[in-house]
Structure formats: structure tokens, C-alpha cells
Design a protein around this motif. Structure first.
Motif, mmCIF file in Angstrom:
data_model
loop_
_atom_site.group_PDB
_atom_site.id
_atom_site.type_symbol
_atom_site.label_atom_id
_atom_site.label_comp_id
_atom_site.label_asym_id
_atom_site.label_seq_id
_atom_site.Cartn_x
_atom_site.Cartn_y
_atom_site.Cartn_z
ATOM 1 N N MET A 64 0.863 -0.984 0.073
ATOM 2 C CA MET A 64 0.370 -0.123 0.449
ATOM 3 C C MET A 64 0.319 1.407 0.064
ATOM 4 O O MET A 64 1.934 0.941 0.801
ATOM 5 C CB MET A 64 -0.737 -0.139 1.643
ATOM 6 C CG MET A 64 -2.090 -0.903 1.331
ATOM 7 S SD MET A 64 -3.092 -1.143 -1.027
ATOM 8 C CE MET A 64 -3.979 -1.783 -0.429
ATOM 9 N N PRO A 66 0.493 4.917 1.539
ATOM 10 C CA PRO A 66 -0.166 5.767 1.994
ATOM 11 C C PRO A 66 0.102 7.272 2.131
ATOM 12 O O PRO A 66 -0.909 8.110 2.024
ATOM 13 C CB PRO A 66 0.100 5.332 3.227
ATOM 14 C CG PRO A 66 1.304 4.825 4.083
ATOM 15 C CD PRO A 66 1.411 4.540 2.520
ATOM 16 N N GLU A 68 0.802 8.565 -1.095
ATOM 17 C CA GLU A 68 1.009 8.735 -2.647
ATOM 18 C C GLU A 68 -0.607 9.884 -2.820
ATOM 19 O O GLU A 68 -1.373 9.992 -1.981
ATOM 20 C CB GLU A 68 0.283 7.014 -3.105
ATOM 21 C CG GLU A 68 -0.464 7.388 -5.122
ATOM 22 C CD GLU A 68 -0.528 6.406 -5.701
ATOM 23 O OE1 GLU A 68 0.459 6.059 -6.362
ATOM 24 O OE2 GLU A 68 -0.830 5.375 -4.759
ATOM 25 N N LEU A 70 -3.073 11.692 -4.432
ATOM 26 C CA LEU A 70 -4.600 11.309 -5.295
ATOM 27 C C LEU A 70 -4.869 11.584 -6.285
ATOM 28 O O LEU A 70 -5.177 10.309 -7.492
ATOM 29 C CB LEU A 70 -5.195 11.816 -3.980
ATOM 30 C CG LEU A 70 -6.814 11.846 -4.885
ATOM 31 C CD1 LEU A 70 -7.506 10.676 -4.173
ATOM 32 C CD2 LEU A 70 -7.794 12.727 -3.732
ATOM 33 N N ARG A 73 -2.611 8.679 -7.643
ATOM 34 C CA ARG A 73 -3.356 6.749 -7.080
ATOM 35 C C ARG A 73 -4.168 6.703 -8.788
ATOM 36 O O ARG A 73 -4.243 5.293 -8.951
ATOM 37 C CB ARG A 73 -3.758 7.033 -6.267
ATOM 38 C CG ARG A 73 -4.465 6.289 -5.696
ATOM 39 C CD ARG A 73 -4.875 5.818 -4.270
ATOM 40 N NE ARG A 73 -3.561 5.578 -3.722
ATOM 41 C CZ ARG A 73 -3.952 6.067 -2.460
ATOM 42 N NH1 ARG A 73 -4.807 6.021 -1.651
ATOM 43 N NH2 ARG A 73 -2.773 5.497 -1.289
ATOM 44 N N ALA A 106 -10.659 10.811 -2.117
ATOM 45 C CA ALA A 106 -9.152 9.933 -1.259
ATOM 46 C C ALA A 106 -10.167 8.600 -0.548
ATOM 47 O O ALA A 106 -9.251 7.290 -0.906
ATOM 48 C CB ALA A 106 -8.537 11.255 -0.076
ATOM 49 N N LYS A 107 -11.881 8.475 0.266
ATOM 50 C CA LYS A 107 -11.419 7.249 0.654
ATOM 51 C C LYS A 107 -12.145 6.568 0.172
ATOM 52 O O LYS A 107 -11.794 4.971 0.298
ATOM 53 C CB LYS A 107 -13.159 8.337 1.778
ATOM 54 C CG LYS A 107 -13.427 6.590 2.541
ATOM 55 C CD LYS A 107 -14.821 7.052 3.580
ATOM 56 C CE LYS A 107 -15.017 6.098 4.386
ATOM 57 N NZ LYS A 107 -16.760 6.182 4.711
ATOM 58 N N THR A 109 -11.600 6.525 -3.228
ATOM 59 C CA THR A 109 -10.499 6.145 -4.290
ATOM 60 C C THR A 109 -9.542 4.843 -3.119
ATOM 61 O O THR A 109 -9.476 3.784 -4.325
ATOM 62 C CB THR A 109 -9.357 6.895 -4.279
ATOM 63 O OG1 THR A 109 -10.050 8.020 -4.659
ATOM 64 C CG2 THR A 109 -8.456 6.712 -5.505
ATOM 65 N N LEU A 110 -9.543 4.871 -2.179
ATOM 66 C CA LEU A 110 -8.943 4.207 -1.135
ATOM 67 C C LEU A 110 -9.632 3.143 -1.122
ATOM 68 O O LEU A 110 -8.771 1.292 -1.393
ATOM 69 C CB LEU A 110 -8.241 4.260 0.311
ATOM 70 C CG LEU A 110 -7.512 3.750 0.910
ATOM 71 C CD1 LEU A 110 -6.271 3.130 0.544
ATOM 72 C CD2 LEU A 110 -7.696 4.234 2.548
ATOM 73 N N GLN A 111 -10.562 2.750 -1.584
ATOM 74 C CA GLN A 111 -11.207 1.585 -0.998
ATOM 75 C C GLN A 111 -11.654 0.704 -2.121
ATOM 76 O O GLN A 111 -11.237 -0.021 -2.940
ATOM 77 C CB GLN A 111 -12.771 1.730 -0.780
ATOM 78 C CG GLN A 111 -12.803 1.838 1.353
ATOM 79 C CD GLN A 111 -14.834 2.342 1.216
ATOM 80 O OE1 GLN A 111 -15.938 2.124 -0.071
ATOM 81 N NE2 GLN A 111 -15.094 2.728 1.775
ATOM 82 N N ASP A 113 -8.931 0.753 -4.777
ATOM 83 C CA ASP A 113 -7.428 0.518 -4.404
ATOM 84 C C ASP A 113 -7.354 -0.650 -3.784
ATOM 85 O O ASP A 113 -6.722 -1.669 -4.609
ATOM 86 C CB ASP A 113 -6.418 1.195 -4.667
ATOM 87 C CG ASP A 113 -5.075 0.933 -4.120
ATOM 88 O OD1 ASP A 113 -4.955 0.264 -4.669
ATOM 89 O OD2 ASP A 113 -4.043 2.176 -3.390
ATOM 90 N N GLN A 114 -7.898 -0.602 -2.888
ATOM 91 C CA GLN A 114 -7.385 -2.551 -2.085
ATOM 92 C C GLN A 114 -8.498 -3.118 -2.180
ATOM 93 O O GLN A 114 -8.317 -4.799 -2.145
ATOM 94 C CB GLN A 114 -8.617 -1.431 -0.178
ATOM 95 C CG GLN A 114 -7.808 -0.682 0.532
ATOM 96 C CD GLN A 114 -7.950 -0.344 1.604
ATOM 97 O OE1 GLN A 114 -9.309 -0.455 2.317
ATOM 98 N NE2 GLN A 114 -7.265 -0.185 2.243
#
Length: 165
Positions: A64, A66, A68, A70, A73, A106-107, A109-111, A113-114
Motif C-alpha cells: 500500500m 499511504p 501517494e 490522490l 493514485r 480519497a476515501k 479511491t482508497l477502497q 485501490d484495496q
């Protein structure tokens, strides 16, 4: 000409293979120099052996990022959504990203990505998105609900190829 080249180069020729027939020799009961051959049509007689993955092989973890930015990403996720290794996910995820990624915070996008990088098997993502298999609780979030709605394709959009970059 093709038949002559194929049959002369290989012992059984490639033509039977192209027609869906192959000869397999049987070790049992062969007494002469030429073992008896068994003709197999469409490989229906060939058993499929599936082995379980050993427990001692660890799955590689995706690193991951963290810190990076936005926008970086999002650019990486556009590429990773288009190059999954299986056409079904390439089409589903690339059209999903083209439609929703620019408006994701961002939230979300992170979901996303995961989801696409945390799961080791792309078929799992496909089966969850198409609702063939239930989504596990750790991936049952807003992104998965958006992806399922996108896959349902209520607007009947044509998704025959990936969107242009």
C-alpha cells in the motif's frame, strides 16, 4: 501443403489436433513395439486433476502507498483497471473507472485501490461484482455496491471494448 508440412513434421500431425482428435497411448496391454492408441474426441475422456494450493505458500501482499498523492493514485488505478489479465475484469473495471473515478474522494479511491489490489484472485472480484458469490464483509463497502450497480448495467450501455484514454 499445410497438411503435408504438419504431418511430416510431427509424428501424429497437427491436423488431428486441429480437428479436435488426439491419440493417447495406453501403457497397459501393450506387447508390441507400437502400443495401442485410444482416440479421444474433444478431451472429454481426459480426467481433470485439480490440486489444492499448499498452505505453506504465502500470498504476496500488495504494498500500500499511504503517502501517494490522490491524482497519482487515480492515474495508477486507471492503468491497473485496464490491465487485469482477464478480459472480463478489464471491461468491467475500466468502464467503471472511466465513469466514476474522476468524482471519487480519497476515501472511495482508497477502497477501490484495496479492492483491486488487495484481492489475490481476479475471479473473486468478478464473481462478487456479478453477484455469483457473496461478497465477504471486508469488501462489502460503498465501492462494491457502486461496482455491482455498474455491472448490472440498467442503462444497457454497450461495453464491447475499453474506453479511450
Amino acid at each position: 501443403m499445410l497438411r503435408k508440412v504438419c504431418c511430416s513434421r510431427y509424428s501424429g500431425g497437427i491436423l488431428p489436433y486441429l480437428l479436435g482428435k488426439q491419440n493417447f497411448s495406453s501403457a497397459a496391454g501393450s506387447t508390441g513395439s507400437q502400443p495401442p492408441k485410444k482416440e479421444v474426441l474433444n478431451h472429454a475422456d481426459v480426467p481433470i486433476i485439480d490440486y489444492e494450493d499448499p498452505d505453506y505458500l504465502p500470498l504476496p501482499e500488495y504494498p500500500m502507498r499511504p503517502d501517494e498523492p490522490l491524482e497519482v493514485r487515480k492515474q495508477r488505478l486507471v492503468y491497473q483497471s485496464r490491465k487485469r489479465g482477464m478480459l472480463e475484469n478489464d471491461l468491467l473495471l475500466s468502464t467503471f473507472v472511466a465513469k466514476y473515478l474522476k468524482d471519487m474522494d480519497a476515501k472511495l479511491t482508497l477502497q477501490y485501490d484495496q479492492l483491486i489490489n488487495g484481492v489475490s484472485n481476479d475471479w473473486d472480484i468478478y464473481y462478487w461484482a456479478t453477484q455469483v458469490k457473496p461478497t465477504p464483509p471486508e469488501h462489502d463497502n460503498e465501492i462494491m455496491r457502486m461496482l455491482k450497480k455498474h455491472v448490472a448495467n440498467e442503462q444497457r450501455d454497450k461495453r464491447l471494448r475499453q474506453p479511450d484514454l
